[in-house]
Scaffold this motif. Structure first.
Motif, short mmCIF file in Angstrom:
data_model
loop_
_atom_site.label_atom_id
_atom_site.label_comp_id
_atom_site.label_asym_id
_atom_site.label_seq_id
_atom_site.Cartn_x
_atom_site.Cartn_y
_atom_site.Cartn_z
N UNK A 39 11.09 -12.35 -16.45
CA UNK A 39 10.29 -13.01 -15.38
C UNK A 39 11.13 -13.10 -14.11
N UNK A 40 10.59 -13.28 -13.28
CA UNK A 40 11.21 -13.22 -11.82
C UNK A 40 10.40 -13.39 -10.57
N UNK A 41 10.91 -13.28 -9.21
CA UNK A 41 9.93 -13.57 -8.41
C UNK A 41 10.34 -12.55 -7.27
N UNK A 42 9.05 -12.32 -6.15
CA UNK A 42 9.21 -11.44 -5.31
C UNK A 42 10.08 -11.80 -4.53
N UNK A 43 11.00 -10.70 -3.73
CA UNK A 43 12.03 -10.82 -2.82
C UNK A 43 11.19 -11.28 -1.75
N UNK A 44 11.73 -12.38 -0.95
CA UNK A 44 11.07 -12.82 0.17
C UNK A 44 11.46 -12.02 1.65
N UNK A 45 12.57 -11.37 1.70
CA UNK A 45 13.41 -10.84 2.89
C UNK A 45 14.24 -11.96 3.67
N UNK A 46 14.07 -13.11 3.18
CA UNK A 46 14.96 -14.18 4.04
C UNK A 46 16.16 -14.43 3.71
N UNK A 47 17.17 -14.36 4.31
CA UNK A 47 18.65 -14.63 4.22
C UNK A 47 18.94 -15.43 3.22
N UNK A 48 18.40 -16.62 3.28
CA UNK A 48 18.64 -17.61 2.37
C UNK A 48 18.50 -17.46 0.90
N UNK A 49 17.46 -16.65 0.63
CA UNK A 49 17.07 -16.03 -0.62
C UNK A 49 17.79 -14.90 -1.27
N UNK A 50 18.76 -14.22 -0.49
CA UNK A 50 19.63 -12.94 -1.13
C UNK A 50 20.81 -13.41 -1.71
#
Length: 51
Positions: A39-50
């Motif tokens: 399970x996981x989620x799609x990368x957003x590209x936002x710095x705070x999610x890296x």
């Protein structure tokens, strides 16, 4: 692979952003009878999610 699902806008990232979720069950030929859940989620590209 079984039970593969992509759920649109169903996940909230650690940075608080909404993104798509993915979920599936897999069983490998070298480990029969053991079902793993991925399970996981799609990368957003936002710095705070890296991470």
């Amino acid at each position: 692979m079984t039970n593969g699902k992509v759920l649109l806008d169903a996940a909230t990232t650690s940075g608080g952003n909404i993104t798509d979720s993915i979920h599936m069950n897999v069983e490998f030929s070298d480990d029969p009878g053991t079902v793993y859940t991925l399970a996981g989620y799609r990368r957003t590209g936002f710095l705070e999610d890296e991470h």
